[in-house]
Design an enzyme around this catalytic site. Structure first.
Site, PDB file in Angstrom:
ATOM      1  N   GLY A  67       0.809  -1.226   0.000  1.00  0.00           N
ATOM      2  CA  GLY A  67       0.000   0.000   0.000  1.00  0.00           C
ATOM      3  C   GLY A  67       0.838   1.270   0.000  1.00  0.00           C
ATOM      4  O   GLY A  67       0.447   2.290   0.554  1.00  0.00           O
ATOM      5  N   CYS A 124       0.674   0.902  -9.520  1.00  0.00           N
ATOM      6  CA  CYS A 124       0.555   0.100  -8.288  1.00  0.00           C
ATOM      7  C   CYS A 124      -0.872  -0.432  -8.148  1.00  0.00           C
ATOM      8  O   CYS A 124      -1.834   0.337  -8.174  1.00  0.00           O
ATOM      9  CB  CYS A 124       0.903   0.915  -7.057  1.00  0.00           C
ATOM     10  SG  CYS A 124       0.857  -0.114  -5.578  1.00  0.00           S
ATOM     11  N   LYS A 160       6.416   3.698 -15.445  1.00  0.00           N
ATOM     12  CA  LYS A 160       6.339   2.288 -15.027  1.00  0.00           C
ATOM     13  C   LYS A 160       4.952   1.734 -15.320  1.00  0.00           C
ATOM     14  O   LYS A 160       3.949   2.211 -14.786  1.00  0.00           O
ATOM     15  CB  LYS A 160       6.672   2.143 -13.544  1.00  0.00           C
ATOM     16  CG  LYS A 160       6.735   0.667 -13.125  1.00  0.00           C
ATOM     17  CD  LYS A 160       7.451   0.482 -11.818  1.00  0.00           C
ATOM     18  CE  LYS A 160       7.519  -0.994 -11.447  1.00  0.00           C
ATOM     19  NZ  LYS A 160       8.197  -1.220 -10.174  1.00  0.00           N
ATOM     20  N   ILE A 186       7.820  -4.983 -15.680  1.00  0.00           N
ATOM     21  CA  ILE A 186       6.446  -4.797 -15.292  1.00  0.00           C
ATOM     22  C   ILE A 186       6.320  -4.569 -13.781  1.00  0.00           C
ATOM     23  O   ILE A 186       7.184  -5.013 -13.025  1.00  0.00           O
ATOM     24  CB  ILE A 186       5.580  -6.036 -15.688  1.00  0.00           C
ATOM     25  CG1 ILE A 186       6.158  -7.323 -15.098  1.00  0.00           C
ATOM     26  CG2 ILE A 186       5.402  -6.114 -17.158  1.00  0.00           C
ATOM     27  CD1 ILE A 186       5.364  -8.579 -15.383  1.00  0.00           C
ATOM     28  N   GLY A 213       7.889 -12.126  -8.589  1.00  0.00           N
ATOM     29  CA  GLY A 213       8.789 -13.268  -8.451  1.00  0.00           C
ATOM     30  C   GLY A 213       8.768 -14.183  -9.666  1.00  0.00           C
ATOM     31  O   GLY A 213       8.176 -13.844 -10.704  1.00  0.00           O
ATOM     32  N   GLY A 261      13.675  -7.435  -7.861  1.00  0.00           N
ATOM     33  CA  GLY A 261      12.838  -7.123  -6.707  1.00  0.00           C
ATOM     34  C   GLY A 261      12.720  -8.293  -5.757  1.00  0.00           C
ATOM     35  O   GLY A 261      13.516  -8.467  -4.832  1.00  0.00           O
TER      36      GLY A 261
HETATM   37  C1  LIG Z   1       7.129  -5.851  -1.321  1.00  0.00           C
HETATM   38  C2  LIG Z   1       7.069  -5.118  -2.630  1.00  0.00           C
HETATM   39  C3  LIG Z   1       6.881  -3.740  -2.644  1.00  0.00           C
HETATM   40  C4  LIG Z   1       6.843  -3.056  -3.863  1.00  0.00           C
HETATM   41  N1  LIG Z   1       6.682  -1.695  -3.857  1.00  0.00           N
HETATM   42  C5  LIG Z   1       6.717  -1.007  -5.045  1.00  0.00           C
HETATM   43  C6  LIG Z   1       6.656   0.421  -5.073  1.00  0.00           C
HETATM   44  O1  LIG Z   1       6.610   1.100  -4.048  1.00  0.00           O
HETATM   45  N2  LIG Z   1       6.660   1.030  -6.281  1.00  0.00           N
HETATM   46  C7  LIG Z   1       6.744   0.344  -7.470  1.00  0.00           C
HETATM   47  O2  LIG Z   1       6.757   0.955  -8.543  1.00  0.00           O
HETATM   48  N3  LIG Z   1       6.835  -1.020  -7.466  1.00  0.00           N
HETATM   49  C8  LIG Z   1       6.824  -1.696  -6.291  1.00  0.00           C
HETATM   50  N4  LIG Z   1       6.937  -3.060  -6.297  1.00  0.00           N
HETATM   51  C9  LIG Z   1       7.057  -3.774  -7.595  1.00  0.00           C
HETATM   52  C10 LIG Z   1       8.517  -4.082  -7.940  1.00  0.00           C
HETATM   53  O3  LIG Z   1       9.285  -2.899  -8.074  1.00  0.00           O
HETATM   54  C11 LIG Z   1       8.606  -4.903  -9.252  1.00  0.00           C
HETATM   55  O4  LIG Z   1       8.097  -4.119 -10.312  1.00  0.00           O
HETATM   56  C12 LIG Z   1       7.807  -6.204  -9.190  1.00  0.00           C
HETATM   57  O5  LIG Z   1       7.899  -6.784  -7.899  1.00  0.00           O
HETATM   58  C13 LIG Z   1       8.280  -7.213 -10.235  1.00  0.00           C
HETATM   59  O6  LIG Z   1       9.637  -7.565 -10.057  1.00  0.00           O
HETATM   60  P1  LIG Z   1      10.132  -8.868  -9.229  1.00  0.00           P
HETATM   61  O7  LIG Z   1       9.385 -10.038  -9.756  1.00  0.00           O
HETATM   62  O8  LIG Z   1      11.608  -8.912  -9.451  1.00  0.00           O
HETATM   63  O9  LIG Z   1       9.780  -8.595  -7.778  1.00  0.00           O
HETATM   64  C14 LIG Z   1       6.973  -3.774  -5.085  1.00  0.00           C
HETATM   65  C15 LIG Z   1       7.156  -5.167  -5.056  1.00  0.00           C
HETATM   66  C16 LIG Z   1       7.226  -5.839  -3.854  1.00  0.00           C
HETATM   67  C17 LIG Z   1       7.440  -7.343  -3.872  1.00  0.00           C
END
Ligand SMILES: Cc1cc2nc3c(=O)[nH]c(=O)nc-3n(C[C@H](O)[C@H](O)[C@H](O)COP(=O)(O)O)c2cc1C
Length: 301
Positions: A67, A124, A160, A186, A213, A261
């Site tokens: 959030g 988001c 984004k 993404i 993930g 991430g």
């Molecule tokens: C716990 C968590 C918090 C996140 N917070 C944000 C955020 O504040 N702003 C944003 O643009 N993306 C946020 N993301 C998305 C990540 O930046 C990323 O786009 C997404 O998790 C996909 O990459 P991954 O599979 O490597 O995690 C968040 C992801 C996670 C898991």
């Protein structure tokens, strides 16, 4: 190699929202060869975010409903200033507003700091109750916000995008036409839900959350591939990257840099070092001289 005019030692990047700006952890990932770090998305005012549990693991990835917890733009930018005093790395400041005017105020604040790049979190999924449908699903909002920010920003702007849009390539085209300098994609997929069968309840307090993930990697690759065909601006690829081969695949699909991430939760901060070494080993074995030689190499069958 270069990304949006910045010299970076490797394409690896910390994705938004994963670590607070804690110096020891940032120092470690920069030392291990990450080229860029992205802040948590910052809003005009501080936000507490949702009540816990806000994050859960499942077989295949993570689900979160954080959030957009953040200290607000003012305090967030103080941390960015400290970052630049201590480290060589490139900073990407992610911002989130409720409308174009708020994005413009945030962009002006970021421009008056030492931040290198500005990322607009248009995607988001965890604040729909407050802000309704994410802007990345609404073509006219992408155009309105990106062009309003582009008119005031002296530093490059990344839009984004969300994997939930019906036609992500179309959204990327609109962002480019509105003046975005790059696309980040993404963001998390969904909403999804994980269930505790004994309690007969969703595990997340907020019931639903964004999925990230390894399970979203195939989707990220396909969408990056689609967008790469349509736009000329660089793509910061993210979604399910946890090792060097994943990062190589993402660059072959069209990403110019790769953000990690969820794998930071799974593999710890060491993921940046190991991913860089695995990429370098792949490149040496297959005779790629530079990271940038990998970009968009994919050929369709
Ligand atoms: C716990 C968590 C918090 C996140 N917070 C944000 C955020 O504040 N702003 C944003 O643009 N993306 C946020 N993301 C998305 C990540 O930046 C990323 O786009 C997404 O998790 C996909 O990459 P991954 O599979 O490597 O995690 C968040 C992801 C996670 C898991």
């Amino acid at each position: 190699m270069q990304f949006l005019g910045k010299e970076i030692p490797s394409p690896l990047t910390l994705a938004s929202g994963i670590l607070g700006i804690s110096f020891s952890s940032l120092q470690r990932i920069i030392r291990d060869g990450a080229g860029m770090v992205t802040t948590k998305s910052l809003s005009l005012e501080p936000r507490i975010g949702h009540e816990g549990p806000i994050i859960a693991e499942f077989d295949g990835g993570l689900i979160n409903s954080v959030g957009l917890t953040n200290p607000g733009i003012q305090d967030g930018l103080l941390e960015v200033e400290k970052f630049h005093k201590e480290f060589e790395g490139v900073s990407i400041v992610s911002v989130f507003g409720g409308n174009a005017a708020e994005f413009v105020r945030l962009a002006k604040a970021v421009n008056s700091s030492s931040a290198d790049l500005l990322e607009l979190n248009l995607s988001c999924p965890n604040v729909e109750d407050e802000f309704k449908r994410p802007f990345a699903l609404m073509p006219e909002k992408i155009t309105e916000i990106v062009s309003a920010v582009g008119a005031v920003s002296q530093i490059p702007v990344l839009a984004k995008l969300s994997p939930n849009a019906y036609d992500v390539a179309e959204m990327a085209t609109l962002a480019e036409a509105a003046g975005a300098d790059g696309i980040t994609m993404i963001n998390t997929l969904g909403h999804g839900m994980v269930i505790d069968a004994i309690a007969r309840r969703p595990v997340l307090r907020n019931n639903f959350g964004g999925i990230s993930g390894p399970c979203i990697k195939p989707l990220a690759l396909k969408l990056i591939h689609d967008v790469y065909q349509k736009v000329d601006i660089p793509i910061l690829g993210t979604g399910g990257v946890s090792n060097g081969l994943d990062a190589v695949e993402m660059m072959m699909a069209g990403a110019s840099a790769v953000a990690i991430g969820s794998a930071v939760y799974e593999r710890g901060l060491d993921v940046f070092r190991s991913t860089r070494l695995e990429m370098e080993a792949f490149m040496e074995t297959h005779d790629y001289a530079d990271y940038s030689d990998l970009i968009g190499l994919l050929e369709e069958n």
